[in-house]
Write an enzyme that holds these catalytic residues in place. Structure first.
Site, PDB file in Angstrom:
ATOM      1  N   CYS A   9       0.751  -1.249   0.000  1.00 46.53           N
ATOM      2  CA  CYS A   9       0.000   0.000   0.000  1.00 46.53           C
ATOM      3  C   CYS A   9       0.793   1.318   0.000  1.00 46.53           C
ATOM      4  O   CYS A   9       1.944   1.363   0.407  1.00 46.53           O
ATOM      5  CB  CYS A   9      -0.961   0.055   1.161  1.00 46.53           C
ATOM      6  SG  CYS A   9      -1.846  -1.469   1.419  1.00 46.53           S
ATOM      7  N   GLY A  38       1.169  -0.437  -4.815  1.00 52.49           N
ATOM      8  CA  GLY A  38      -0.056  -1.229  -4.717  1.00 52.49           C
ATOM      9  C   GLY A  38      -0.895  -1.039  -5.952  1.00 52.49           C
ATOM     10  O   GLY A  38      -1.162   0.103  -6.344  1.00 52.49           O
ATOM     11  N   ASN A 116      -0.904   1.935   5.909  1.00 54.62           N
ATOM     12  CA  ASN A 116       0.090   1.096   5.247  1.00 54.62           C
ATOM     13  C   ASN A 116       0.884   0.394   6.340  1.00 54.62           C
ATOM     14  O   ASN A 116       1.583   1.046   7.099  1.00 54.62           O
ATOM     15  CB  ASN A 116       1.013   1.986   4.393  1.00 54.62           C
ATOM     16  CG  ASN A 116       2.237   1.240   3.863  1.00 54.62           C
ATOM     17  OD1 ASN A 116       3.289   1.820   3.717  1.00 54.62           O
ATOM     18  ND2 ASN A 116       2.110  -0.022   3.575  1.00 54.62           N
ATOM     19  N   GLY A 117       0.734  -0.920   6.423  1.00 51.15           N
ATOM     20  CA  GLY A 117       1.530  -1.615   7.428  1.00 51.15           C
ATOM     21  C   GLY A 117       0.848  -2.835   7.980  1.00 51.15           C
ATOM     22  O   GLY A 117      -0.052  -3.394   7.366  1.00 51.15           O
ATOM     23  N   TYR A 264      14.521  -2.080  -3.064  1.00 58.09           N
ATOM     24  CA  TYR A 264      13.536  -2.491  -4.060  1.00 58.09           C
ATOM     25  C   TYR A 264      12.223  -1.703  -4.084  1.00 58.09           C
ATOM     26  O   TYR A 264      11.760  -1.324  -5.153  1.00 58.09           O
ATOM     27  CB  TYR A 264      13.232  -3.987  -3.858  1.00 58.09           C
ATOM     28  CG  TYR A 264      12.266  -4.558  -4.859  1.00 58.09           C
ATOM     29  CD1 TYR A 264      12.584  -4.604  -6.218  1.00 58.09           C
ATOM     30  CD2 TYR A 264      11.029  -5.041  -4.466  1.00 58.09           C
ATOM     31  CE1 TYR A 264      11.692  -5.123  -7.140  1.00 58.09           C
ATOM     32  CE2 TYR A 264      10.140  -5.564  -5.392  1.00 58.09           C
ATOM     33  CZ  TYR A 264      10.472  -5.600  -6.723  1.00 58.09           C
ATOM     34  OH  TYR A 264       9.593  -6.110  -7.638  1.00 58.09           O
TER      35      TYR A 264
END
Ligand code: SF4
Length: 498
Positions: A9, A38, A116-117, A264
């Protein structure tokens, strides 16, 4: 196509002090810039004049979901948005209940939240909420947090106090933004700062606009200036009346920014906690070259070309080639129109997918010693196929594999979609072969030589030390205590199978 780990996300928020101006186009642009985090669904919540929050969310890419007719209907000077990555097959993955922003509304409170998480003590928090009589419609961390915030907010109108109390009850890795029906945005980062989060501004004679974003590239794209990162454990209050306020609610003696953001996940044009992602990647390539004994072998050196695995290996290959003073060549052509093949089940089908997606450019690699740069090796299956392609179809003389990340030996329990330890080639081989595990990985992938980045050089390239980064997937030592127990359980299962 690639056996990569996946982030979960992106979040983005905008607030303008001009109530005659709609932020929906800026939300669209910001979410477009964060699409890489996402792709499964997108959503926005906008505060309409008069204090009502309206939310629109749907499966698909930002450009498909947020069409112009949607943007014209969702009109207001405050808004938040979210791009979701969902593991395929996850419960409810196609239902809008599972998409974000999560719009919370009861008789007394209304807010919208984008998250997000992951919450490590999810079960404990949910059980407590269940006992208080809360009814859940999903099994997501997002709803648990929203319900927790909703129940604390019943006893207080002071949002910083509500979020402070919620933050103290949550153990996890997260960045979140919350928009209230009063038109304020609160941005919050977990006390160890696993996930990036930053704020920016765009000021002109007509209006002042503030932004909050998972990555700074989104602030650039909307024409804003980065102000700073949200600090670990900090709540930042963005108000269209009072500018920016902030307070650190939980101080920690260390931080744990995910190192994989640099290797990445993040876009190279982002800056995270003061470090440019693009420059960090170049340095990672340079460190690989600095420590590469193959460059002392004049026979190989005189015949070598540096080739990236597209697209993620490029920055590393540029850094390596510059440091080694060797030619950089695009030796693998990527077909950009082959999508989503990474979800194709089965080894045989994946093999076909690699061939459809990547084609070696024989004219530049035939007879050459190819120094192949990639960001990481996860399961090892596609690496093996890429090397076979370079040798069989591209007629490379030898392939020397250089990996910008140290070996990934342990899963991530901090919200990244990761294989189990048994599926991670380095994790499994380390248990099976002990000290010789890298040589065994080399044999398995078919590379002629294999060198991984060291953890020491990774930290130097990221310009961060051990007490600032999460290195858990590389060391097996987890910064969250509740997670360390899980990791030890999984390790003992793999050992018993080895
Ligand atoms: S375990 Fe690895 S992927 Fe997960 S947060 Fe830590 S560094 Fe990032």
């Amino acid at each position: 196509m690639r056996d990569k780990v996946k982030d979960h996300c992106a979040i983005f928020g905008v607030i303008s002090d001009d109530i005659g101006y709609s932020v929906s186009k800026l939300l669209y642009q910001g979410l477009m810039a964060l699409q890489h985090r996402g792709q499964e669904s997108t959503g926005i919540s906008i505060l309409k004049t008069g204090g009502n929050i309206i939310t629109y969310k749907k499966s698909g890419l930002v450009s498909k979901v947020l069409e112009s007719k949607v943007l014209s209907q969702y009109w207001g000077n405050v808004g938040i948005g979210h791009n979701r990555y969902a593991t395929t097959g996850a419960t409810g993955y196609k239902s809008t209940d599972y998409m974000q922003p999560f719009h919370f509304k009861n008789n007394e409170i209304e807010f919208s939240m984008a998250f997000n998480g992951t919450i490590a003590n999810f079960d404990e928090v949910k059980k407590n909420m269940d006992e208080m009589g809360r009814v859940f419609i999903t099994d997501t961390d997002t709803e648990v947090i929203a319900q927790l915030i909703g129940s604390i907010a019943l006893g207080s109108e002071d949002w910083p106090e509500v979020l402070t109390l919620a933050g103290r009850l949550l153990d996890g890795s997260y960045s979140l933004i919350l928009m209230t029906s009063e038109g304020d945005i609160y941005a919050m980062r977990d006390p160890l700062g696993f996930k990036p989060l930053c704020i920016g501004e765009l000021k002109n004679t007509k209006r002042n606009i503030y932004f909050v974003a998972s990555e700074s590239c989104a602030i650039d794209v909307v024409g804003g200036d980065l102000i700073r990162d949200v600090l670990p454990g900090e709540i930042v209050h963005l108000s269209h009346q009072k500018d920016i306020h902030s307070e650190i609610i939980i101080k920690s003696n260390r931080t744990a920014l995910c190192q994989f953001e640099f290797v990445y996940f993040a876009r190279p044009d982002s800056t995270i906690d003061g470090v440019s992602v693009a420059e960090a990647r170049l340095r990672l390539g340079e460190y690989l070259a600095k420590n590469d004994p193959i460059l002392m072998n004049s026979e190989i050196r005189d015949n070598a070309v540096v080739v990236p695995v597209p697209d993620s290996g490029r920055s590393f290959a540029v850094g390596y080639a510059k440091e080694a003073k060797l030619p950089y060549v695009e030796g693998l052509m990527k077909n950009r129109y082959v999508h989503r093949t990474f979800i194709i089940p089965g080894q045989a089908k994946r093999k076909i997918a690699v061939k459809e997606k990547l084609n070696p450019i024989k004219s530049v690699i035939s007879g050459k010693d190819v120094i192949l740069l990639d960001d990481s090796i996860v399961r090892g299956t596609t690496t093996q196929q890429i090397i076979a392609l370079l040798k069989d179809k591209g007629e490379a003389k030898q392939v020397h594999l250089r990996i910008s990340s140290p070996p990934i030996i342990s899963p991530c329990y901090m919200g990244i979609d990761f294989p189990t330890k048994n599926e991670l080639i380095a994790g499994r081989f380390q248990e099976l072969y002990g000290e010789d595990y890298i040589e065994e990985i080399r044999k398995k992938t078919g590379a002629d030589t294999l060198i991984y980045q060291t953890i020491e050089c990774l930290m130097k390239a990221l310009q961060k030390n051990q007490s600032e980064l999460c290195l858990a997937c590389l060391t097996g030592i987890y910064p969250l205590k509740s997670v360390q127990k899980l990791a030890e359980m999984e390790k003992s299962i793999v050992k018993s199978r080895a």
